[in-house]
Design a protein around this motif. Structure first.
Motif, PDB file in Angstrom:
ATOM      1  N   GLU A 199     -56.794 -41.806-127.220  1.00  0.00           N
ATOM      2  CA  GLU A 199     -56.005 -40.600-127.471  1.00  0.00           C
ATOM      3  C   GLU A 199     -55.589 -40.440-128.924  1.00  0.00           C
ATOM      4  OE1 GLU A 199     -52.473 -38.113-125.238  1.00  0.00           O
ATOM      5  OE2 GLU A 199     -52.560 -40.284-124.983  1.00  0.00           O
ATOM      6  N   HIS A 200     -55.290 -41.547-129.598  1.00  0.00           N
ATOM      7  CA  HIS A 200     -54.665 -41.441-130.916  1.00  0.00           C
ATOM      8  C   HIS A 200     -55.520 -41.921-132.083  1.00  0.00           C
ATOM      9  CE1 HIS A 200     -50.961 -40.326-128.947  1.00  0.00           C
ATOM     10  NE2 HIS A 200     -50.964 -41.445-128.243  1.00  0.00           N
ATOM     11  N   ASP A 203     -62.163 -40.535-132.728  1.00  0.00           N
ATOM     12  CA  ASP A 203     -62.533 -39.140-132.951  1.00  0.00           C
ATOM     13  C   ASP A 203     -63.200 -38.541-131.722  1.00  0.00           C
ATOM     14  OD1 ASP A 203     -61.943 -38.973-135.895  1.00  0.00           O
ATOM     15  OD2 ASP A 203     -63.406 -40.597-135.925  1.00  0.00           O
ATOM     16  N   ARG A 218     -64.087 -34.543-127.699  1.00  0.00           N
ATOM     17  CA  ARG A 218     -63.462 -34.683-129.009  1.00  0.00           C
ATOM     18  C   ARG A 218     -61.967 -34.911-128.793  1.00  0.00           C
ATOM     19  NH1 ARG A 218     -66.907 -35.703-133.210  1.00  0.00           N
ATOM     20  NH2 ARG A 218     -68.857 -34.579-132.838  1.00  0.00           N
ATOM     21  N   LYS A 219     -61.291 -35.430-129.809  1.00  0.00           N
ATOM     22  CA  LYS A 219     -59.874 -35.756-129.664  1.00  0.00           C
ATOM     23  C   LYS A 219     -59.068 -34.537-129.203  1.00  0.00           C
ATOM     24  CE  LYS A 219     -57.881 -38.395-132.716  1.00  0.00           C
ATOM     25  NZ  LYS A 219     -57.237 -38.903-133.948  1.00  0.00           N
ATOM     26  N   SER A 223     -56.938 -34.177-125.682  1.00  0.00           N
ATOM     27  CA  SER A 223     -55.499 -33.909-125.701  1.00  0.00           C
ATOM     28  C   SER A 223     -55.166 -32.655-124.916  1.00  0.00           C
ATOM     29  CB  SER A 223     -55.010 -33.776-127.147  1.00  0.00           C
ATOM     30  OG  SER A 223     -55.186 -34.983-127.856  1.00  0.00           O
TER      31      SER A 223
END
Length: 245
Positions: A199-200, A203, A218-219, A223
């Motif tokens: 999550e953090h 990429d 993709r991130k 999210s």
């Protein structure tokens, strides 16, 4: 366009008569970090072993920096940094000797100064001249990552390398890898169950299920899916595994 440092195409691999990978396709660019997720037994370690030459695939291709791991293994491995698992490190060598052997294998005159500085930041320096057999699991994990970073590799491959690390060391290594990636020095492929990395820090997230990469996010996409579902990232990934489509 960023250079492709890892290209996996139609990869099939397994053990004896047991097929594990049934046609994996994945590409990783310089300046990109991919978190490879999947249920236990989904084949993440098999995929990484095929990428680094520890397991000969049945068919398909793996290229590192344009070099085939099957037909041009030496050139491919010179561009590779592989985080050796703690239980595979030679127990009778010291950490410094292990780093020196790996550096020599990459034709380096000495151990990278940056790697030794990182060892010091990780509080590994007092253990460098002790036998690996005397080290804790977490300390061996740190050493495995340091080995992967020797010689300015274009591709860094790590398998659950943050398991067993204390929070401060884990954060330091994540920041170091992120800095390398942001600077375009390498691409990172990490197999993990750690959702905070997915999550953090990564990429892109790739989901391995029943021998194939079935989903990629993709991130920002991950999210958004996590927020819209209302139950967080864990629920999004669990749903994707249950219904890979």
């Amino acid at each position: 366009m960023s250079e492709t440092v890892l290209e996996i195409s139609a990869l099939r691999a397994g053990y004896g008569d047991r097929a594990v990978l049934l046609g994996v396709d994945l590409a990783l660019a310089r300046g990109e970090w991919i978190a490879l997720l999947g249920a236990n037994g989904s084949g993440k370690s098999t995929l990484l072993d095929s990428c680094v030459g520890r397991l000969a695939p049945g068919s398909g291709e793996v290229r590192i920096g344009g070099h085939s791991i099957r037909s041009d293994a030496l050139a491919a491995k010179r561009r590779l940094g592989y985080g050796i698992a703690g239980d595979r490190l030679p127990p009778l060598l010291s950490a410094r000797e292990c780093l020196a052997v790996q550096a020599a294998a990459k034709r380096l005159p000495t151990i990278d100064a940056e790697v030794l500085e990182l060892a010091d930041a990780l509080r590994l320096a007092p253990w460098l001249d002790d036998a690996i057999a005397l080290m804790s699991y977490g300390t061996r994990q740190k050493l495995g990552v340091l080995i992967a970073l020797l010689g300015e590799p274009d591709l860094v491959v790590l398998d659950e390398s943050f398991n067993g690390l204390d929070p401060a060391s884990g954060l330091l290594l994540k920041q170091h890898l992120r800095d390398r990636v942001n600077a375009g020095r390498c691409g990172v492929l990490l197999a993990t169950h750690a959702l905070d990395i997915a999550e953090h820090w990564a990429d892109r997230v790739a989901l391995l299920h029943e021998g194939r990469i079935v989903r990629e996010w993709r991130k920002a996409e991950l999210s958004a899916a996590s927020r819209s579902g209302g139950h967080g990232l864990e629920a999004v990934l669990a749903a994707a595994i249950a219904d890979p489509k």
